[in-house]
Design a protein around this motif. Structure first.
Motif, PDB file in Angstrom:
ATOM      1  N   VAL A  47       0.842  -1.188   0.000  1.00 47.31           N
ATOM      2  CA  VAL A  47       0.000   0.000   0.000  1.00 47.31           C
ATOM      3  C   VAL A  47       0.882   1.244   0.000  1.00 47.31           C
ATOM      4  O   VAL A  47       1.782   1.377   0.834  1.00 47.31           O
ATOM      5  N   LEU A  48       0.646   2.134  -0.961  1.00 48.57           N
ATOM      6  CA  LEU A  48       1.247   3.463  -0.951  1.00 48.57           C
ATOM      7  C   LEU A  48       0.267   4.395  -0.254  1.00 48.57           C
ATOM      8  O   LEU A  48      -0.842   4.620  -0.754  1.00 48.57           O
ATOM      9  N   ALA A  49       0.650   4.884   0.913  1.00 46.63           N
ATOM     10  CA  ALA A  49      -0.227   5.741   1.704  1.00 46.63           C
ATOM     11  C   ALA A  49       0.436   7.083   1.924  1.00 46.63           C
ATOM     12  O   ALA A  49       1.656   7.231   1.779  1.00 46.63           O
ATOM     13  N   GLY A  50      -0.374   8.064   2.290  1.00 43.11           N
ATOM     14  CA  GLY A  50       0.164   9.384   2.562  1.00 43.11           C
ATOM     15  C   GLY A  50      -0.871  10.453   2.269  1.00 43.11           C
ATOM     16  O   GLY A  50      -1.930  10.179   1.692  1.00 43.11           O
ATOM     17  N   PRO A  51      -0.596  11.692   2.635  1.00 42.02           N
ATOM     18  CA  PRO A  51      -1.556  12.782   2.412  1.00 42.02           C
ATOM     19  C   PRO A  51      -1.716  13.102   0.939  1.00 42.02           C
ATOM     20  O   PRO A  51      -0.909  12.693   0.101  1.00 42.02           O
ATOM     21  N   ASP A 207      -6.516   6.419   3.176  1.00 38.30           N
ATOM     22  CA  ASP A 207      -7.275   5.934   4.330  1.00 38.30           C
ATOM     23  C   ASP A 207      -6.374   5.060   5.204  1.00 38.30           C
ATOM     24  O   ASP A 207      -5.915   3.994   4.766  1.00 38.30           O
ATOM     25  N   ARG A 208      -6.123   5.461   6.422  1.00 39.18           N
ATOM     26  CA  ARG A 208      -5.203   4.752   7.303  1.00 39.18           C
ATOM     27  C   ARG A 208      -5.675   3.339   7.614  1.00 39.18           C
ATOM     28  O   ARG A 208      -4.906   2.381   7.568  1.00 39.18           O
ATOM     29  N   ARG A 217       2.414  -4.827   3.412  1.00 43.27           N
ATOM     30  CA  ARG A 217       3.284  -3.779   3.923  1.00 43.27           C
ATOM     31  C   ARG A 217       2.726  -2.430   3.468  1.00 43.27           C
ATOM     32  O   ARG A 217       1.962  -2.358   2.504  1.00 43.27           O
ATOM     33  N   ILE A 218       3.143  -1.388   4.157  1.00 44.38           N
ATOM     34  CA  ILE A 218       2.740  -0.031   3.813  1.00 44.38           C
ATOM     35  C   ILE A 218       3.991   0.795   3.584  1.00 44.38           C
ATOM     36  O   ILE A 218       4.929   0.757   4.385  1.00 44.38           O
ATOM     37  N   ALA A 219       4.003   1.534   2.475  1.00 42.41           N
ATOM     38  CA  ALA A 219       5.059   2.508   2.218  1.00 42.41           C
ATOM     39  C   ALA A 219       4.431   3.890   2.370  1.00 42.41           C
ATOM     40  O   ALA A 219       3.568   4.277   1.577  1.00 42.41           O
ATOM     41  N   ASP A 222       5.675  11.091   1.572  1.00 39.31           N
ATOM     42  CA  ASP A 222       5.521  12.516   1.855  1.00 39.31           C
ATOM     43  C   ASP A 222       6.437  13.286   0.914  1.00 39.31           C
ATOM     44  O   ASP A 222       7.626  12.962   0.787  1.00 39.31           O
ATOM     45  N   GLN A 223       5.873  14.271   0.212  1.00 40.09           N
ATOM     46  CA  GLN A 223       6.634  15.147  -0.669  1.00 40.09           C
ATOM     47  C   GLN A 223       7.486  14.369  -1.669  1.00 40.09           C
ATOM     48  O   GLN A 223       8.652  14.671  -1.909  1.00 40.09           O
ATOM     49  N   GLY A 224       6.874  13.326  -2.253  1.00 39.70           N
ATOM     50  CA  GLY A 224       7.517  12.598  -3.331  1.00 39.70           C
ATOM     51  C   GLY A 224       8.507  11.536  -2.910  1.00 39.70           C
ATOM     52  O   GLY A 224       9.132  10.908  -3.769  1.00 39.70           O
ATOM     53  N   ARG A 225       8.640  11.294  -1.617  1.00 37.24           N
ATOM     54  CA  ARG A 225       9.587  10.295  -1.132  1.00 37.24           C
ATOM     55  C   ARG A 225       8.899   9.324  -0.170  1.00 37.24           C
ATOM     56  O   ARG A 225       7.908   9.674   0.468  1.00 37.24           O
ATOM     57  N   ILE A 226       9.461   8.129  -0.071  1.00 36.79           N
ATOM     58  CA  ILE A 226       8.974   7.163   0.905  1.00 36.79           C
ATOM     59  C   ILE A 226       9.658   7.458   2.235  1.00 36.79           C
ATOM     60  O   ILE A 226      10.886   7.394   2.353  1.00 36.79           O
ATOM     61  N   VAL A 227       8.847   7.792   3.243  1.00 42.01           N
ATOM     62  CA  VAL A 227       9.360   8.184   4.543  1.00 42.01           C
ATOM     63  C   VAL A 227       9.667   6.964   5.406  1.00 42.01           C
ATOM     64  O   VAL A 227      10.677   6.913   6.102  1.00 42.01           O
TER      65      VAL A 227
END
Length: 346
Positions: A47-51, A207-208, A217-219, A222-227
């Motif tokens: 899952v690619l998650a983020g704002p 959606d969290r 797994r979750i990646a 934020d701002q174009g990068r995987i945190v």
């Protein structure tokens, strides 16, 4: 939908999943996507998650070949996918708007991928029937798509992707337009389907809870990068960064100074690390008493989420069982420091 059902063009190919190396892309307005290294194993759902605006959909479009990367490599089963046009990558996509063909029946939509693979007659009908059974729509081949409900259309879109027997499945917030009860039902069915599929999957969501439910797994982006990358449990309960803790964490990020603890730095305070003092003694090794004011409560499943206010006005979360009485407006709270986790700044 396993290995035995792969199309002829996929048989004999080493099943290595998706591999991304040094992917870079600059967009208008100065936004830059940068993914150094990311792997998705066969059968895994990443899952690619983020704002909003963090680059999730841009990453998906690059993987699909809908947008050309500036540099980097995308490998599917060890093959350089960047050298292939989108229609030759063996990728199935499911978007929020579903993009079903309105002039085709349910069977026509689901059978489109098998048709492109050269399947005809009974072989194609068998694949379509199997995909519809997988989404609990057996015998719906002749239905018109414009007569279906939102949830039924969603299942048809997933069946169409499954029938294509892709090397890689990509989904971009496919359930966000559904109401909450139907969304949970479809999520459960999708998780069951994924458990029987060998194709790697990249699933985009903001959606969290959906990320934790569906992702192997979750990646977190934020701002174009995987945190940070981890399981749902790790990101919810044991985040390693302040950004992940604030996006996923069931708790609060505070400085050690605010908790009157020695040393600099930030810590993640899980909700279950705090409880009103004077109750049943904890089994943990070290506790600290802090002064706080009870500022409110909200029901969340099997617990009551409490909001506390420290003397300097900082708000912090806690939780307690529903059967316990609410705490007094102002009182002593016990902090289990064994549950605190250091986190790195954003």
């Amino acid at each position: 939908m396993g290995r035995e059902n792969q199309g002829p063009e996929n048989r004999g190919r080493e099943n290595r999943g998706l591999e991304i190396r040094g992917l870079e892309k600059s967009f208008a307005g100065g936004f830059r996507l940068s993914i150094g290294e990311l792997d998705v194993a066969p059968g895994e759902t990443l899952v690619l998650a983020g704002p909003s605006g963090c680059g999730k959909t841009s990453a998906l479009n690059l993987i699909a070949g809908l947008v050309r990367e500036d540099s980097g490599k995308i490998f599917l089963d060890g093959e350089d996918a960047a050298a292939l046009p989108p229609w030759k990558r063996g990728i199935a996509l499911v978007f929020q708007d579903l993009a079903l063909f309105p002039h085709l029946s349910v069977g026509g939509n689901v059978g489109y991928g098998p048709f492109l693979r050269g399947l005809r007659g009974a072989a194609r009908r068998e694949v379509v029937a199997g995909a519809l059974r997988a989404v609990r729509l057996p015998g719906w081949e002749k239905r018109r798509v414009d007569t279906l409900s939102g949830g039924e259309r969603q299942r048809v879109a997933i069946a169409r992707a499954l029938a294509a027997e892709p090397r890689l499945l990509l989904l971009d917030e496919p359930f966000s337009s559904l109401d909450a009860p139907l969304r949970r039902e479809i999520q459960g069915e999708f998780a069951s389907i994924r458990a029987r599929s060998e194709a790697p999957c990249v699933f985009v969501t903001h959606d969290r809870e959906e990320a934790a439910l569906l992702g192997s797994r979750i990646a977190l982006m934020d701002q174009g990068r995987i945190v940070e990358t981890g399981t749902g449990r790790e990101l919810f309960l044991e985040p390693g960064t302040a950004f992940a803790a604030r996006f996923f964490g069931r708790g609060t990020v505070l400085s050690r100074e605010k908790l009157l603890m020695p040393g600099p730095g930030l810590v993640f305070v899980p909700r279950d690390a705090l409880r009103a003092a004077g109750g049943k003694p904890r089994n943990g090794p070290e506790t600290r008493i802090i002064r706080a004011r009870f500022a409110g409560a909200a029901f969340d499943g099997g617990v009551m989420n409490l909001e506390l206010e420290l003397p300097d006005g900082t708000r912090i979360g806690a939780e307690q069982p529903l059967r316990d009485p609410l705490p007094p407006p102002v009182g002593d709270w016990e902090l289990d420091t064994a549950l605190l986790r250091p986190v790195t700044p954003p």
